[in-house]
Design a protein around this motif. Structure first.
Motif, PDB file in Angstrom:
ATOM      1  N   THR A   1      -9.832  -3.947  -5.866  1.00 29.63           N
ATOM      2  CA  THR A   1      -8.528  -3.432  -6.302  1.00 29.63           C
ATOM      3  C   THR A   1      -8.217  -2.049  -5.713  1.00 29.63           C
TER       4      THR A   1
ATOM      5  N   GLU B   1       0.478   3.811  -2.905  1.00 31.68           N
ATOM      6  CA  GLU B   1      -0.247   5.047  -2.579  1.00 31.68           C
ATOM      7  C   GLU B   1       0.681   6.237  -2.415  1.00 31.68           C
TER       8      GLU B   1
ATOM      9  N   LYS C   1      -8.842   9.991  -0.803  1.00 32.85           N
ATOM     10  CA  LYS C   1      -7.585   9.264  -1.000  1.00 32.85           C
ATOM     11  C   LYS C   1      -7.884   7.908  -1.642  1.00 32.85           C
ATOM     12  N   THR C   2      -7.015   7.483  -2.552  1.00 32.45           N
ATOM     13  CA  THR C   2      -7.188   6.179  -3.164  1.00 32.45           C
ATOM     14  C   THR C   2      -6.412   5.138  -2.361  1.00 32.45           C
ATOM     15  N   ILE C   3      -7.121   4.120  -1.927  1.00 35.41           N
ATOM     16  CA  ILE C   3      -6.500   3.062  -1.135  1.00 35.41           C
ATOM     17  C   ILE C   3      -6.303   1.849  -2.034  1.00 35.41           C
ATOM     18  N   ARG C   4      -5.107   1.336  -2.058  1.00 31.25           N
ATOM     19  CA  ARG C   4      -4.818   0.166  -2.892  1.00 31.25           C
ATOM     20  C   ARG C   4      -5.133  -1.115  -2.099  1.00 31.25           C
ATOM     21  N   LEU C   5      -5.980  -1.943  -2.670  1.00 30.12           N
ATOM     22  CA  LEU C   5      -6.362  -3.220  -2.063  1.00 30.12           C
ATOM     23  C   LEU C   5      -5.599  -4.347  -2.770  1.00 30.12           C
TER      24      LEU C   5
ATOM     25  N   ARG D   1       0.825  -1.208   0.000  1.00 25.90           N
ATOM     26  CA  ARG D   1       0.000   0.000   0.000  1.00 25.90           C
ATOM     27  C   ARG D   1       0.860   1.259   0.000  1.00 25.90           C
TER      28      ARG D   1
ATOM     29  N   ALA E   1     -15.427   1.978  -8.054  1.00 23.13           N
ATOM     30  CA  ALA E   1     -14.329   2.814  -8.554  1.00 23.13           C
ATOM     31  C   ALA E   1     -13.484   2.045  -9.568  1.00 23.13           C
ATOM     32  N   TYR E   2     -13.521   0.727  -9.503  1.00 23.45           N
ATOM     33  CA  TYR E   2     -12.691  -0.108 -10.379  1.00 23.45           C
ATOM     34  C   TYR E   2     -13.430  -1.426 -10.538  1.00 23.45           C
ATOM     35  N   VAL E   3     -13.628  -1.855 -11.774  1.00 23.94           N
ATOM     36  CA  VAL E   3     -14.322  -3.134 -11.998  1.00 23.94           C
ATOM     37  C   VAL E   3     -13.276  -4.248 -11.997  1.00 23.94           C
ATOM     38  N   THR E   4     -13.044  -4.815 -10.812  1.00 28.07           N
ATOM     39  CA  THR E   4     -12.137  -5.961 -10.734  1.00 28.07           C
ATOM     40  C   THR E   4     -12.807  -7.174 -11.358  1.00 28.07           C
TER      41      THR E   4
ATOM     42  N   SER F   1     -13.806  -6.251 -17.679  1.00 28.24           N
ATOM     43  CA  SER F   1     -13.208  -5.812 -16.410  1.00 28.24           C
ATOM     44  C   SER F   1     -12.219  -4.677 -16.650  1.00 28.24           C
ATOM     45  N   ASP F   2     -11.858  -3.984 -15.567  1.00 35.71           N
ATOM     46  CA  ASP F   2     -10.819  -2.953 -15.661  1.00 35.71           C
ATOM     47  C   ASP F   2      -9.421  -3.570 -15.707  1.00 35.71           C
ATOM     48  N   LEU F   3      -9.279  -4.844 -15.384  1.00 39.78           N
ATOM     49  CA  LEU F   3      -7.977  -5.496 -15.564  1.00 39.78           C
ATOM     50  C   LEU F   3      -7.609  -5.451 -17.043  1.00 39.78           C
TER      51      LEU F   3
END
Lengths: 305, 316
Positions: free
Chosen positions: B141, A85, B148-152, A81, B184-187, A124-126
């Motif tokens: 994701t 980030e 803030k963008t949190i990375r998962l 992270r 926010a993101y289509v995983t 998907s966004d991937l």
């Protein structure tokens, strides 16, 4: 281990780790990479449990190609992270895969073809963000139809410079028996340009030849063999030791801040010379508690004729 | 794709009625915990003889409950390459834990089980996610919190399951931040932006199916119908015809999807208020005309949960 890493893992290399998912993760090799200060690595693997997080936190990594980076039993990876980030300790580029597309990328590499097709990740966004996944229209009709041309995703082949694979046993030539959780190990060994095998046990070639179906890595693909009992701790090795769940939970608590992680690393990685000292630090009680409580041998297969 | 039609028999239970047996983790005051209610709801998404991509935690318990009650012929696949028909003898933290491999029927490569998934042989896959949106898209994701963008951690196998399994069932906490209008993101794709975005004719079909949805009998035992199978958005992406989101089991209720691919509230858990569900959902959630109350866990289901998870580790 020191020689194998120094010889086969130069700075800037692409390294495949964690091919067997939550089992047999080559932590000892990863920690040696951190100790040697190797930089600018591209890490590849489906999921990595906490090894990728540690190598990212130690500043060894420039890029990650993976489906999942974190701590499987505890949740997020704090070093991952911070890098994603805040660019700390250094920014990393992430290519997000799914497990299946990572497996296909390695399978394509293993087969020596530039890509393999799949329906996965469509919509998907991937697919949107990962430049190694590309939509195309099939040149052949869909299965069972006369002429319907489908959309598919081309998954670009991955050929890591080196795959580091932890195995139960191998001979001195690297012919390796692996059982239990295979994940993407078979394709990883063939896709990689070089393979480093880390084994719990070194056995004679006759043991390997007694059960050739269990030989998942032929020795002529292997550049280095490292005998390293306990080398996958805290991940499990079927038939040798269990998963140290508490260690994963402790790492989660002890890597919350960059300072926490530095202390953790000073204790468990840079504070020890090698895996032997790490095992001593772990202590005989903990090592014994993780040992096999009840053996469960498979029935022998008769190769006689 | 053939699908067994023998849907599990669910006995009639009055909402909120205490079930037999006692549990120490009785968070609802009904003789069972919220976790156990969700496990039972997950179990009922599995029909006998189905092939199930199991996952971990509550869905894994749900699979084991289904096997021991109404679906003894269900087969469990794990994305690490394992196929097994009996529960592991110890609690698992990860699907690759040694107890999950000992006594398995099959330990192969990841591609071996992904092959079955892509062929369309997997009837139902269970997923968790950080966020689920109005059209059943999942995000694991990135999350945006307070600017803030949190990375998962990312997809793992979730995107593959959401693309390729016949039915996808999601379990998550019912919170407004986790149920946004649009992820926010289509995983892992669900029904995208809905079929009205692809084909306006989809809307009227969708409304009819939605109004009829409440007529299915027996609480959470509705047959996941074929109504998902021709979502225009999924077809436009090239996703397999017989695939897509089927249910979202939250801590407050169960959502299902209409013919246009939009989620609606199909049942509320005993004790949950509809107003509370709506207030904690990030879009104007529609409610089935005949809203059900989620069936409480049966004594036999609770007995299996207590046997597998005696400390209530997963269901507290």
């Amino acid at each position: 281990m020191g020689t194998a890493i120094a010889t086969h893992v130069p700075s800037g290399a692409s390294v495949l780790l964690g091919a067997q998912l939550e089992q047999m993760i080559p932590f000892a090799a990863g920690h040696e990479i951190i100790r040697q200060g190797i930089r600018e690595l591209t890490l590849m693997g489906p999921i990595s449990d906490i090894l990728f997080d540690q190598m990212i936190g130690a500043g060894c990594v420039a890029r990650v190609y993976a489906a999942w980076v974190g701590n499987v039993s505890a949740g997020v990876g704090y070093c991952f992270r911070r890098a994603m980030e805040d660019g700390l300790p250094s920014p990393i580029e992430m290519l997000d895969y799914s497990n299946f597309t990572m497996a296909l990328a390695l399978h394509a590499g293993a087969l020596g073809v530039p890509f393999l097709p799949t329906y996965s990740t469509l919509g998907s966004d991937l697919l949107e963000k990962n430049s190694k996944l590309r939509e195309f229209v099939s040149p052949l009709p869909a299965y069972g139809t006369a002429d319907r041309k489908e959309k598919l995703v081309a998954v670009e082949a991955l050929r890591p410079d080196v795959a580091i694979l932890h195995v139960q046993r191998c001979d001195e030539f690297g012919n390796a028996h692996v059982w239990g959780n295979l994940g993407v190990a078979v394709d990883a060994a063939r896709a990689a340009r070089t393979v480093v095998v880390v084994a719990e046990e070194i056995v004679s070639p006759s043991v390997i030849a007694s059960d050739p179906n269990r030989t998942l890595i032929p020795g002529f693909l292997v550049a280095a063999v490292v005998h390293q009992p306990g080398g996958a701790h805290p991940s499990p090795v079927q038939g040798y030791y269990g998963r140290d769940h508490a260690y994963f939970a402790q790492y989660h608590e002890q890597s919350r801040s960059a300072g926490d992680f530095e202390s953790w690393k000073a204790r468990w990685v840079t504070g020890v010379a090698d895996r032997g000292e790490y095992m001593n630090l772990l202590g005989s009680c903990r090592v014994e508690a993780l040992g096999v409580k009840e053996h469960a041998y498979s029935a022998p297969a008769d190769f006689g004729y | 794709m053939d699908r067994p039609e023998n849907v599990c028999a669910i006995r009639s239970v009055k909402p909120g009625a205490p079930s037999a047996g006692s549990v120490r983790d009785d968070s609802l005051g009904h003789g069972y915990s919220l976790g156990q209610l969700m496990v039972a709801a997950a179990a009922r998404e599995i029909h006998d003889h189905e092939i199930v991509f199991v996952g971990m935690r509550l869905p894994m318990l749900g699979f084991l409950v289904a096997r021991r009650t109404h679906a003894p012929g269900a087969i469990g696949l794990y994305e690490n390459g394992v196929i097994r028909e009996t529960p592991a003898t110890e609690l698992l933290y990860t699907m690759a834990d040694p107890p999950n491999l000992r006594g398995a029927t099959f330990c192969g490569q990841m591609l071996d089980v992904m092959a079955l998934l892509q062929q369309g042989r997997v009837n139902v896959g269970f997923l968790g996610a950080a966020e689920v949106d109005r059209f059943g898209n999942l995000n694991s994701t990135l999350a945006r919190r307070d600017g803030k963008t949190i990375r998962l951690p990312g997809s793992g196998g979730a995107c593959d399951i959401a693309c390729l399994a016949q039915r996808t069932v999601v379990l998550l906490q019912h919170e407004r931040a986790r149920l946004p209008e649009r992820v926010a993101y289509v995983t892992s794709p669900g029904n995208g932006k809905g079929d009205s975005a692809v084909n306006s004719a989809g809307n009227s079909i969708g409304n009819n199916a939605w109004k009829n949805a409440g007529n299915t009998s027996g609480n959470s035992a509705e047959k996941p119908s074929a109504r998902r199978s021709e979502h225009a958005w999924r077809r436009a992406q090239g996703l397999p015809a017989n695939s897509g989101p089927s249910a979202v089991i939250t801590t407050k209720g169960v959502m299902r999807f209409d013919a246009a691919g939009e989620a609606f509230l199909a049942s509320v858990h005993p004790g949950a208020e509809i107003e509370d569900v709506l207030a904690n959902t990030g879009w104007p959630l529609r409610v089935a005309e005949k809203l059900q109350v989620t069936a409480v866990p049966a004594a036999a289901e609770l007995a299996v949960m207590r046997e597998i998870d005696p400390q209530g580790f997963w269901t507290k």
